[in-house]
Design an enzyme around this catalytic site. Sequence first.
Site, PDB file in Angstrom:
ATOM      1  N   HIS A  44       0.945  -1.253  -0.035  1.00 61.33           N
ATOM      2  CA  HIS A  44       0.023  -0.015   0.068  1.00 61.33           C
ATOM      3  C   HIS A  44       0.800   1.087   0.094  1.00 61.33           C
ATOM      4  O   HIS A  44       0.280   2.388   0.190  1.00 61.33           O
ATOM      5  CB  HIS A  44      -0.920   0.161   1.135  1.00 61.33           C
ATOM      6  N   ASP A 174      -4.029  -3.047  12.406  1.00 63.76           N
ATOM      7  CA  ASP A 174      -4.533  -2.571  11.061  1.00 63.76           C
ATOM      8  C   ASP A 174      -5.039  -3.879  10.450  1.00 63.76           C
ATOM      9  O   ASP A 174      -4.074  -4.797  10.145  1.00 63.76           O
ATOM     10  CB  ASP A 174      -3.448  -1.899  10.313  1.00 63.76           C
ATOM     11  N   TRP A 226     -17.540 -16.912   8.980  1.00 63.27           N
ATOM     12  CA  TRP A 226     -18.806 -16.329   8.939  1.00 63.27           C
ATOM     13  C   TRP A 226     -18.671 -14.920   9.947  1.00 63.27           C
ATOM     14  O   TRP A 226     -19.283 -13.950   9.693  1.00 63.27           O
ATOM     15  CB  TRP A 226     -19.835 -16.982   9.626  1.00 63.27           C
ATOM     16  N   LYS A 227     -17.707 -14.882  10.998  1.00 66.86           N
ATOM     17  CA  LYS A 227     -17.529 -13.885  11.839  1.00 66.86           C
ATOM     18  C   LYS A 227     -17.104 -12.675  11.138  1.00 66.86           C
ATOM     19  O   LYS A 227     -17.442 -11.554  11.173  1.00 66.86           O
ATOM     20  CB  LYS A 227     -16.759 -14.324  12.869  1.00 66.86           C
ATOM     21  N   GLY A 304       1.516  -3.855  16.080  1.00 67.30           N
ATOM     22  CA  GLY A 304       2.181  -2.687  15.715  1.00 67.30           C
ATOM     23  C   GLY A 304       3.661  -2.693  16.146  1.00 67.30           C
ATOM     24  O   GLY A 304       4.506  -1.948  15.871  1.00 67.30           O
TER      25      GLY A 304
END
Length: 334
Positions: A44, A174, A226-227, A304
Amino acid sequence: MRIPFEQIHSTLSAILAKIGFSPDRASLCARLFSETTLDGVYSHGLNRFPLFIDYIQKGYIDIDATPEKIHTFGSWEQWEGNLGAGNLNAYQCMDRAIELAKSSGMSCVAIRNTNHWMRAGTYGWQAAEKNCIAICFTNTIPNMPPWGGKDNRIGNNPLVMAVPRPDGSHIVLDTAMSMYSYGKMEVYKRQNRMLPYEGGFTRTGELTKDPKEILASKRPLPIGYWKGSGLSILLDMLAALLSQGNAVADIGKKEAEYALSQVFICFDASRIETPFVQQITQELSDYLKSAALLEDSDGIYYPGERTLLTRKENQERGIPVDESIWEQVLAMPR
């Protein structure tokens, strides 16, 4: 191949200025891309920069547009993104959420008609550096099937949660709602590597670690099955409702991923006694790390922590770059 941070930043900044960004906006946009790469989120950061330029050239991103506040409900604000650069819009909205939180204790800034914000965690780190607890999320194009379905109807809708620590070793989660983001799978594909864990389905419906198969089938696996599917649905719904913007069904009708909805929630951590913050975060970190390790584990890390380690290494040694991507960037006018 490793490149110094300053060289990446100056190169990207010059390219953005050349295509029409003002000097200040070019520098900030380039810094956000460069810091993302510095922190090891290559998918990204630099790797996504050529696509960012392509979206500008196709008219999906308006380089002159800035966000505008359209509604205020106490400490909750709604903003119009005007299809501006996604990372600049998001940075401004988080900055505003921090400002409101410092004034009233907590805040929510929601923006509609914005663009891909690049690394989601950027805005968690931004808040933590200002001593704010943060929760933020975005919706995306429909790029993942809901649990029980084959067709893509939900997004991988990244979610960020951040807790500042007095010593700067902030805790920042994240995470996308898919096991691996499309950008991360592209990185593994370019390196001709398998994913560490099963990340999606083949075209015939079997779970696989092969990023090429998943990218071909366009069927990534939701986290928690599914969660993760359910969480994706609610994040999309909340982003659209709080911003009065587009939901995944609207975004999916467009020819590309743009006109997204995003939410930035902040709490001023200075309202909490600093010794208590330090005590809680340290106790929890120590408790986690006291667990016995698996045989093949290299350690237990809080969210992190690896980012901070990667940042330090890349500051000292230079940032690893994909040579073909770097050559592509160097060929751009600047």
